[in-house]
Design an enzyme around this catalytic site. Structure first.
Site, PDB file in Angstrom:
ATOM      1  N   ARG A 240      78.843  52.341  25.833  1.00 47.63           N
ATOM      2  CA  ARG A 240      79.949  51.752  26.582  1.00 47.63           C
ATOM      3  C   ARG A 240      81.184  51.506  25.724  1.00 47.63           C
ATOM      4  NH1 ARG A 240      79.519  47.149  31.259  1.00 47.63           N
ATOM      5  NH2 ARG A 240      81.733  46.750  31.465  1.00 47.63           N
TER       6      ARG A 240
ATOM      7  N   GLU B 253      95.743  53.800  31.337  1.00 44.11           N
ATOM      8  CA  GLU B 253      94.292  53.544  31.278  1.00 44.11           C
ATOM      9  C   GLU B 253      93.529  54.571  32.119  1.00 44.11           C
ATOM     10  OE1 GLU B 253      91.505  50.740  29.514  1.00 44.11           O
ATOM     11  OE2 GLU B 253      93.458  49.896  30.000  1.00 44.11           O
TER      12      GLU B 253
ATOM     13  N   HIS C 131      91.675  50.692  22.175  1.00 42.66           N
ATOM     14  CA  HIS C 131      91.698  49.240  22.361  1.00 42.66           C
ATOM     15  C   HIS C 131      91.704  48.436  21.070  1.00 42.66           C
ATOM     16  CE1 HIS C 131      91.178  50.162  26.542  1.00 42.66           C
ATOM     17  NE2 HIS C 131      91.054  48.900  26.882  1.00 42.66           N
TER      18      HIS C 131
ATOM     19  N   HIS D 231      94.550  45.997  21.408  1.00 44.53           N
ATOM     20  CA  HIS D 231      94.361  44.545  21.519  1.00 44.53           C
ATOM     21  C   HIS D 231      95.119  43.804  20.423  1.00 44.53           C
ATOM     22  CE1 HIS D 231      90.433  44.287  24.094  1.00 44.53           C
ATOM     23  NE2 HIS D 231      91.520  44.427  24.827  1.00 44.53           N
TER      24      HIS D 231
ATOM     25  N   GLU E  95      77.037  47.116  26.835  1.00 53.11           N
ATOM     26  CA  GLU E  95      77.755  47.571  25.656  1.00 53.11           C
ATOM     27  C   GLU E  95      76.875  47.583  24.423  1.00 53.11           C
ATOM     28  OE1 GLU E  95      81.600  45.796  25.579  1.00 53.11           O
ATOM     29  OE2 GLU E  95      82.438  47.443  24.436  1.00 53.11           O
TER      30      GLU E  95
ATOM     31  N   HIS F 241      99.273  45.724  28.855  1.00 50.70           N
ATOM     32  CA  HIS F 241      98.009  46.201  28.300  1.00 50.70           C
ATOM     33  C   HIS F 241      97.982  47.731  28.207  1.00 50.70           C
ATOM     34  CE1 HIS F 241      93.757  46.294  27.340  1.00 50.70           C
ATOM     35  NE2 HIS F 241      93.525  47.063  28.388  1.00 50.70           N
TER      36      HIS F 241
ATOM     37  N   ASN G 206      86.485  51.816  25.030  1.00 48.35           N
ATOM     38  CA  ASN G 206      87.499  51.081  24.278  1.00 48.35           C
ATOM     39  C   ASN G 206      88.416  51.990  23.478  1.00 48.35           C
ATOM     40  OD1 ASN G 206      86.820  48.455  25.114  1.00 48.35           O
ATOM     41  ND2 ASN G 206      85.072  48.451  23.721  1.00 48.35           N
TER      42      ASN G 206
ATOM     43  N   LYS H  43      84.260  55.610  34.528  1.00 48.83           N
ATOM     44  CA  LYS H  43      83.878  54.250  34.147  1.00 48.83           C
ATOM     45  C   LYS H  43      82.468  53.926  34.645  1.00 48.83           C
ATOM     46  CE  LYS H  43      84.504  49.995  32.738  1.00 48.83           C
ATOM     47  NZ  LYS H  43      85.560  49.022  32.522  1.00 48.83           N
TER      48      LYS H  43
ATOM     49  N   ARG I  60      76.155  28.501  37.523  1.00 46.85           N
ATOM     50  CA  ARG I  60      75.422  29.523  36.750  1.00 46.85           C
ATOM     51  C   ARG I  60      75.408  30.884  37.435  1.00 46.85           C
ATOM     52  NH1 ARG I  60      71.939  25.075  36.098  1.00 46.85           N
ATOM     53  NH2 ARG I  60      72.254  24.051  34.093  1.00 46.85           N
TER      54      ARG I  60
ATOM     55  N   LYS J 114      82.410  43.369  33.154  1.00 44.72           N
ATOM     56  CA  LYS J 114      82.863  42.595  31.997  1.00 44.72           C
ATOM     57  C   LYS J 114      83.932  41.617  32.456  1.00 44.72           C
ATOM     58  CE  LYS J 114      83.575  44.585  27.934  1.00 44.72           C
ATOM     59  NZ  LYS J 114      83.945  45.638  26.936  1.00 44.72           N
TER      60      LYS J 114
END
Lengths: 364, 364
Positions: free
Chosen positions: A242, A186, A249, A253, A238, A266, A246, A228, A123, A144
């Site tokens: 935030r 990026e 993206h 994606h 997010e 990417h 993206n 960032k 956990r 993330k």
């Protein structure tokens, strides 16, 4: 060495950027109260392992650490639950406990995967990011972490902040040329989001960056990580802001998913996606020059700005429907209002998106 | 209906305990701002599905909700990453988004599994616990969610608090007798930890509880959940205090692992483990009467208090070494100092543990 801080209250952490920082990895762990009693887990991929695994392991062992290692196949396919389970087997067999830490040595794939191992093992145990690609400046900051599902990228994950990020720019010197360009994509993106001055600096220093000039890289990574870190500090989970990270993206994606993870890197997919977002911007009434300027700058870095012809428009649109950035059916896009300024638009017409996708096909 | 609150600042949430509460499930979701626009995912197991799936789904749909369902095999084996992946396939195909919620309808297995789905799907969506067993009063409160690894229980998971816990004691009436007893084991455990008065009340009301008397159950679940809620409020992430809830679990988990998940129910293994912890207490200098009294009360509930003879002591000790409650090699045990009072002992000799395990073997 440059240092900046991701401000997140009691979860704040530093990012160290500089040449040769890996040499002090053991001391840096110690400074962050990661002790030598519990074993560490060092996660990396085959490509990075060739260059750095033995050296980093040796440095850690010389510092008194017990080190278990998990080396995964290079590439996006390792971001799966089955690879996660294999790594957890290694962790259990090595006796990792709640005081252990997981070290991600590699690019974004390794960081996302090892980060989700750290988030979910018992956990949650501590986690250190040691990015070895330019691209990973983005994924290594902000917490993330995730693995992919066959139907969608990054859909199984967590928010799990690292103890620190250690960016040794010496490790970037072994990057293949194509990955350098994709990483710079990026990095320039951070400027397109909220730092026009940085975009202009990148534009003026493209050659130095492509040649991996140390001073230029240190500056660019410092500024890029700073953008960032600033955004993450204001919106850790997010909730809203935030999402601006993206930029490019949503389409990006989808292109990666349809191309089957691998054909497009990417950063390449994001470059095409940024041009797409800029063209959507024009449809929303903003100047068309944003799109042409975005395209010009990305081309300078040798990045693709067109969708490969064989990728089917319906498949691309379908992949976007599975993307988690859709809320209650409406299409959410990060739209550049200018170079260095974006807005979140929650009601972009899917007809426009389709038109933009078609307009971006190679040869159109 | 009784109501209590798990106090966790902005993550505080209520537990509702009462007969017939399921009838109002749709209204209760609405009260907690879980809207009807995004689909819900209802996770349950085959056994519970037989009794309640159609009814609960119907109640939700009558309230305007779109409901996707995932029915897993009953039993601990469903707490695996592969079942998790299957459920996430259902979630993606049903179009669950970040505003969706996952509802766990069932016992501890369903709650732990569905909770980890909720924790990890899109890095976390909302989550509702609808326990249908007595045992689940414990796992449904506190936000500990996880799946198992073949080498250790609950080793892949998260802390993810539910929006609310809805305990309809009508659903307990269909429980098999053996599960009733096993559930009462964990309920009495809450008393053994820090409420002597509740242990005495259970002792005096064992017959009523075993007969599933509504008033007795409502009282016992209210008090049992209250103990759990109090401890969780003080230590959400098991930094220290929360570990006391693991009374009986160190030996208990090892017995479950060695018996192969299934031969012993969780509550049965915990009953044996509590007697073990009480015997360790005697070795540490506390009165031997704690162990005999613990054993007498658990026997009243028809619970096992001896380790099945065929379970190998070395295997049991080995399983404990994999248990995540070991820190830096020393053995951590929750030790009863009296009935209703425990302490965390971080340096219990493994020799003593072995002696206690041997002494608990059937026929010794």
């Amino acid at each position: 060495m440059k240092q900046l801080t991701v401000e997140l209250g009691e979860r704040s952490y530093p990012i160290y950027v500089g040449e040769g920082l890996l040499n002090d990895i053991a001391a840096t762990l110690g400074k962050h109260r990661i002790g030598t009693k519990s074993p560490l887990l060092l996660v990396t991929d085959e490509q990075v392992a060739k260059h750095y695994l033995e050296r980093v392991k040796g440095l850690l062992e010389a510092g008194g650490y017990k080190v278990a290692t998990a080396v995964v196949a290079s590439g996006e396919k390792s971001k799966s639950l089955s690879v996660l389970e294999d790594i957890i087997t290694v962790a259990l067999e090595a006796g990792l406990d709640r005081n252990s830490a997981v070290l991600a040595l590699g690019g974004g794939v390794v960081g996302d995967l090892a980060g989700f191992v750290a988030a979910s093992y018992m956990r949650g145990v501590r986690f250190v990011q040691i990015p070895t690609t330019i691209l990973a400046h983005d994924s290594s900051v902000g917490g993330k972490v995730a693995v992919n599902h066959r139907l969608a990228k990054n859909v199984i994950g967590a928010f799990h902040q690292p103890e620190f990020v250690l960016y040794d720019i010496a490790t970037l010197k072994s990057l293949p040329d194509r990955e350098v360009r994709a990483g710079l994509s990026e990095l320039v993106k951070e400027g397109f989001i909220l730092d026009r001055e940085f975009v202009e600096w990148c534009d003026a220093n493209a050659e130095k960056l492509l040649a991996l000039d140390s001073a230029a890289l240190e500056h660019a990574l410092y500024i890029g990580c700073g953008v960032k870190a600033k955004v993450v500090s204001e919106d850790e989970k997010e909730g809203g802001l935030r999402a601006i990270l993206n930029l490019g993206h949503t389409i990006g994606h989808a292109l990666e998913a349809v191309a089957g993870y691998g054909e497009l890197l990417h950063g390449e997919a994001i470059a095409i996606g940024m041009v797409g977002a800029a063209r959507l911007s024009a449809k929303l009434g903003n100047p068309a020059s944003i799109a042409s300027e975005t395209e010009r700058i990305l081309r300078q870095f040798g990045l693709p700005v067109r969708i490969p012809r064989h990728l089917d428009t319906d498949a691309i649109m379908g992949a976007m429907m599975h993307d988690k950035k859709f809320t209650e059916g409406s299409m959410v896009f990060i739209i550049p209002k200018d170079i260095g300024e974006v807005e979140i638009n929650r009601s972009v017409s899917s007809v426009w998106v389709r038109e933009v996708v078609d307009s971006l096909k190679e040869g159109e």
